[in-house]
Design an enzyme around this catalytic site. Structure first.
Site, PDB file in Angstrom:
ATOM      1  N   LYS A  24     -38.848 -77.801 -80.444  1.00 59.08           N
ATOM      2  CA  LYS A  24     -37.427 -77.432 -80.079  1.00 59.08           C
ATOM      3  C   LYS A  24     -36.224 -78.338 -80.269  1.00 59.08           C
ATOM      4  O   LYS A  24     -35.451 -77.916 -80.948  1.00 59.08           O
ATOM      5  CB  LYS A  24     -37.414 -77.082 -78.453  1.00 59.08           C
ATOM      6  CG  LYS A  24     -35.901 -76.395 -78.114  1.00 59.08           C
ATOM      7  CD  LYS A  24     -36.030 -76.608 -76.485  1.00 59.08           C
ATOM      8  CE  LYS A  24     -35.237 -77.901 -76.392  1.00 59.08           C
ATOM      9  NZ  LYS A  24     -34.767 -78.139 -75.027  1.00 59.08           N
ATOM     10  N   ASP A  69     -35.615 -72.517 -76.856  1.00 56.22           N
ATOM     11  CA  ASP A  69     -35.563 -73.062 -75.393  1.00 56.22           C
ATOM     12  C   ASP A  69     -35.727 -71.838 -74.552  1.00 56.22           C
ATOM     13  O   ASP A  69     -36.071 -70.717 -74.971  1.00 56.22           O
ATOM     14  CB  ASP A  69     -34.156 -73.783 -75.194  1.00 56.22           C
ATOM     15  CG  ASP A  69     -32.998 -72.606 -74.858  1.00 56.22           C
ATOM     16  OD1 ASP A  69     -33.264 -71.630 -75.232  1.00 56.22           O
ATOM     17  OD2 ASP A  69     -32.086 -73.198 -74.761  1.00 56.22           O
TER      18      ASP A  69
END
Ligand code: SF4
Length: 213
Positions: free
Chosen positions: A124, A142
């Site tokens: 991420k 996320d």
């Protein structure tokens, strides 16, 4: 079979979100890839607002990996304490700074694989850096992107990696980075985790979660 909207509908959803959030962009403050990397490491389990408060002073005094390496774990930990998990984050930042110097000449690498060799940098964070600092197409998944995209039907998965794959398959590549910001904005403002504000949402005619509930 996956429960995902048709590509045309997904495009319409993105267009609606673009109208709703014309200013959707990264909410972390940074002025170069190194600052974004540090801010993104600090943002784990912490709000962007709090990270921005912390980095305001930090970025004035510490501009390069070498600058950070003048600090001990404990000294850096004190400076970033308000971001939570400060001991781990401090260790990761200092190890990352060391590796940047040893392996990358002090520069931030611009590939997913290289970024992910840095301590505290998962998929991420690497995708956030690629899309925001290097303008490369990437969708960082996320908690907001995961929840909102699976609720609406832009993805259908119980894990972030497959959600990222669904999104990459169903969203036009040139819109990947923008879609990431739009979904975060929508997740923070309307499609909240515990109680989505569906009565305020313009996506009810598309959203599987809304129709199912
Ligand atoms: S309709 Fe409700 S669940 Fe669906 S995207 Fe909008 S706020 Fe989220």
């Amino acid at each position: 079979m996956k429960k995902i909207l048709a590509k045309e509908e997904i495009k319409e959803v993105i267009d609606i979100l673009m109208d709703l959030y014309p200013d959707a962009k990264a909410e972390l403050n940074f002025s170069n890839p190194f600052e974004l990397l540090i801010a993104t490491i600090l943002s784990a389990q912490c709000t962007d607002v709090q990270v921005n408060k912390t980095t305001k002073g930090l970025f004035k005094d510490y501009k390069t990996p070498e600058d950070y390496l003048t600090l001990t774990d404990e000294e850096l930990g004190e400076k970033i304490r308000s971001c939570g998990f400060y001991k781990t984050k401090s260790k990761n930042i200092l190890s990352t700074c060391r590796l940047l110097i040893e392996n990358f000449n002090g520069k931030i690498p611009d590939t997913l694989e290289e970024l992910m060799t840095l301590p505290g940098v998962g998929r991420k964070t690497a995708n956030v850096v690629l899309s925001n600092a290097f303008s490369k197409p990437a969708i960082a998944v996320d908690t907001h992107v995961f929840r909102v995209s699976n609720r609406i039907g832009l993805a259908d998965s119980d894990n972030v990696l497959d959600t990222e794959k669904d999104l990459m398959e169903n969203i036009d590549k040139k819109m990947w980075s923008k879609a990431h910001h739009l979904l975060i904005f929508h997740g923070r403002r309307i499609c909240k985790a515990r109680k989505p504000l569906c009565e305020k949402c313009p996506l009810t005619t598309y959203c599987f979660y809304f129709k199912d509930n």
